[in-house]
Design an enzyme around this catalytic site. Sequence first.
Site, PDB file in Angstrom:
ATOM      1  N   LYS A  55     -14.846  -0.435   5.839  1.00 11.61           N
ATOM      2  CA  LYS A  55     -14.331  -1.238   6.960  1.00 11.61           C
ATOM      3  C   LYS A  55     -12.871  -1.564   6.716  1.00 11.61           C
ATOM      4  O   LYS A  55     -12.487  -1.892   5.591  1.00 11.61           O
ATOM      5  CB  LYS A  55     -15.213  -2.473   7.162  1.00 11.61           C
ATOM      6  CG  LYS A  55     -14.798  -3.758   6.525  1.00 11.61           C
ATOM      7  CD  LYS A  55     -15.818  -4.867   6.770  1.00 11.61           C
ATOM      8  CE  LYS A  55     -15.295  -5.993   7.644  1.00 11.61           C
ATOM      9  NZ  LYS A  55     -14.264  -6.833   7.031  1.00 11.61           N
ATOM     10  N   ASP A  56     -12.074  -1.430   7.775  1.00 10.31           N
ATOM     11  CA  ASP A  56     -10.646  -1.737   7.635  1.00 10.31           C
ATOM     12  C   ASP A  56     -10.157  -2.497   8.857  1.00 10.31           C
ATOM     13  O   ASP A  56     -10.966  -2.961   9.668  1.00 10.31           O
ATOM     14  CB  ASP A  56      -9.827  -0.444   7.406  1.00 10.31           C
ATOM     15  CG  ASP A  56      -9.552   0.313   8.701  1.00 10.31           C
ATOM     16  OD1 ASP A  56     -10.272   0.070   9.714  1.00 10.31           O
ATOM     17  OD2 ASP A  56      -8.614   1.126   8.725  1.00 10.31           O
ATOM     18  N   MET A  57      -8.831  -2.601   9.006  1.00  7.72           N
ATOM     19  CA  MET A  57      -8.266  -3.388  10.108  1.00  7.72           C
ATOM     20  C   MET A  57      -7.338  -2.561  11.007  1.00  7.72           C
ATOM     21  O   MET A  57      -6.656  -3.127  11.850  1.00  7.72           O
ATOM     22  CB  MET A  57      -7.511  -4.609   9.545  1.00  7.72           C
ATOM     23  CG  MET A  57      -8.442  -5.580   8.827  1.00  7.72           C
ATOM     24  SD  MET A  57      -7.577  -6.943   8.009  1.00  7.72           S
ATOM     25  CE  MET A  57      -6.903  -7.829   9.405  1.00  7.72           C
ATOM     26  N   GLU A  58      -7.290  -1.236  10.811  1.00  5.39           N
ATOM     27  CA  GLU A  58      -6.351  -0.414  11.594  1.00  5.39           C
ATOM     28  C   GLU A  58      -6.884   0.944  12.046  1.00  5.39           C
ATOM     29  O   GLU A  58      -6.425   1.476  13.074  1.00  5.39           O
ATOM     30  CB  GLU A  58      -5.050  -0.142  10.791  1.00  5.39           C
ATOM     31  CG  GLU A  58      -4.147  -1.325  10.587  1.00  5.39           C
ATOM     32  CD  GLU A  58      -4.505  -2.147   9.342  1.00  5.39           C
ATOM     33  OE1 GLU A  58      -5.240  -1.601   8.487  1.00  5.39           O
ATOM     34  OE2 GLU A  58      -4.084  -3.297   9.239  1.00  5.39           O
ATOM     35  N   ASP A 103     -12.486  -3.825  -2.167  1.00  2.00           N
ATOM     36  CA  ASP A 103     -13.529  -4.852  -2.301  1.00  2.00           C
ATOM     37  C   ASP A 103     -14.862  -4.317  -1.796  1.00  2.00           C
ATOM     38  O   ASP A 103     -14.903  -3.455  -0.921  1.00  2.00           O
ATOM     39  CB  ASP A 103     -13.134  -6.123  -1.523  1.00  2.00           C
ATOM     40  CG  ASP A 103     -12.726  -5.810  -0.087  1.00  2.00           C
ATOM     41  OD1 ASP A 103     -11.564  -5.419   0.137  1.00  2.00           O
ATOM     42  OD2 ASP A 103     -13.588  -5.924   0.802  1.00  2.00           O
ATOM     43  N   GLU A 126       0.841  -1.203   0.000  1.00  2.00           N
ATOM     44  CA  GLU A 126       0.000   0.000   0.000  1.00  2.00           C
ATOM     45  C   GLU A 126       0.874   1.250   0.000  1.00  2.00           C
ATOM     46  O   GLU A 126       0.512   2.281  -0.564  1.00  2.00           O
ATOM     47  CB  GLU A 126      -0.889   0.024   1.260  1.00  2.00           C
ATOM     48  CG  GLU A 126      -1.945  -1.061   1.333  1.00  2.00           C
ATOM     49  CD  GLU A 126      -2.600  -1.161   2.715  1.00  2.00           C
ATOM     50  OE1 GLU A 126      -3.688  -1.756   2.790  1.00  2.00           O
ATOM     51  OE2 GLU A 126      -2.034  -0.673   3.723  1.00  2.00           O
ATOM     52  N   THR A 136      -6.016   0.408   2.575  1.00  2.00           N
ATOM     53  CA  THR A 136      -7.156  -0.103   1.825  1.00  2.00           C
ATOM     54  C   THR A 136      -8.314  -0.398   2.773  1.00  2.00           C
ATOM     55  O   THR A 136      -8.122  -0.496   3.981  1.00  2.00           O
ATOM     56  CB  THR A 136      -6.777  -1.390   1.071  1.00  2.00           C
ATOM     57  OG1 THR A 136      -6.285  -2.346   2.012  1.00  2.00           O
ATOM     58  CG2 THR A 136      -5.715  -1.107   0.028  1.00  2.00           C
TER      59      THR A 136
HETATM   60  N1  ADE Z   1      -8.988  -3.943   3.740  1.00  2.00           N
HETATM   61  C1  ADE Z   1      -9.360  -4.093   2.467  1.00  2.00           C
HETATM   62  N2  ADE Z   1     -10.551  -4.718   2.381  1.00  2.00           N
HETATM   63  C2  ADE Z   1     -10.945  -4.968   3.646  1.00  2.00           C
HETATM   64  C3  ADE Z   1     -12.076  -5.591   4.232  1.00  2.00           C
HETATM   65  N3  ADE Z   1     -13.055  -6.086   3.474  1.00  2.00           N
HETATM   66  N4  ADE Z   1     -12.130  -5.666   5.562  1.00  2.00           N
HETATM   67  C4  ADE Z   1     -11.144  -5.173   6.327  1.00  2.00           C
HETATM   68  N5  ADE Z   1     -10.063  -4.583   5.850  1.00  2.00           N
HETATM   69  C5  ADE Z   1      -9.951  -4.472   4.515  1.00  2.00           C
END
Ligand code: ADE
Length: 263
Positions: free
Chosen positions: A195-198, A221, A33, A112
């Site tokens: 939605k993400d992870m950070e 996505d 990224e 992302t």
């Molecule tokens: N980063 C990219 N796509 C994601 C998703 N669907 N959920 C969490 N983090 C993401």
Amino acid sequence: MEGTQEVKDGAGRESSAGDAISTVLLVFAMQAEAMPLVQTLNLTEDDEPSIFPKALPWKKYSGTHEGLTVHVVVPGKDLKLGVDSVGTVPVSMLTYASIVSLHPDLIINAGTAGGFRAKGAAIGDVFVATQFANHDRRIPVPVFDEYGIGTLAATPIPNLVKALELKEGKLSTGNSLDMTPQDEEIIKANDATIKDMEGAAVAYVANLLAVPLIAMKAVTDIVDGDKPTVEEFLGNMSRAAAALSATIPRVLEYVNAKSISNL
Ligand code: ADE
């Protein structure tokens, strides 16, 4: 200070929102990224000694862009498995250490995200987060339930959003790429577009240390679409990274020498 505006954060502390922005810290979770932007801005990786303890996989790339000092940090590869250290724990530690060492005027958490078509998201869109919350911290005890969600408002940047015609939406963070039915329920309650992870973890640290934060997330996505998340995520990663490396330099040029309260 002359010509500056006193701004207080959520805890009533004074922040430096009136001072001219001269140092920006960009926090990414994945190397792929970050690298297109590192190349676009011609940033160079730190020589030894690093600002980080030697044993850590964390990386920093630095340089200037039109006079603005720019640092890009990534948590690097997991020491055991060699994959990017995604998720909330590595990015929280990295953000804390980077703030303490680099004293940025502004943090940009870039990366992302999955997007919800029902909320107007499309692949390749770059969203600015207006709010941060968590969807995988379920604590059904009074008040701890609210702590678990951990909602934080983003630093307001109305002029920047307008000038660069950026899309805005609320962000929900969890440590999984997929989405369980319970996650989905909480993401909907968080009114999230992405939605993400950070993001919420970076927001937690930035808020603790009263550093203004912008989160910019490119959609890889469509969460409420019909394609498998993993396939779409991997297939659109380079497109999303390219979108970030096109948008972020414009953001840096806009914020350069302005005060946070003017963004
Ligand atoms: N980063 C990219 N796509 C994601 C998703 N669907 N959920 C969490 N983090 C993401």
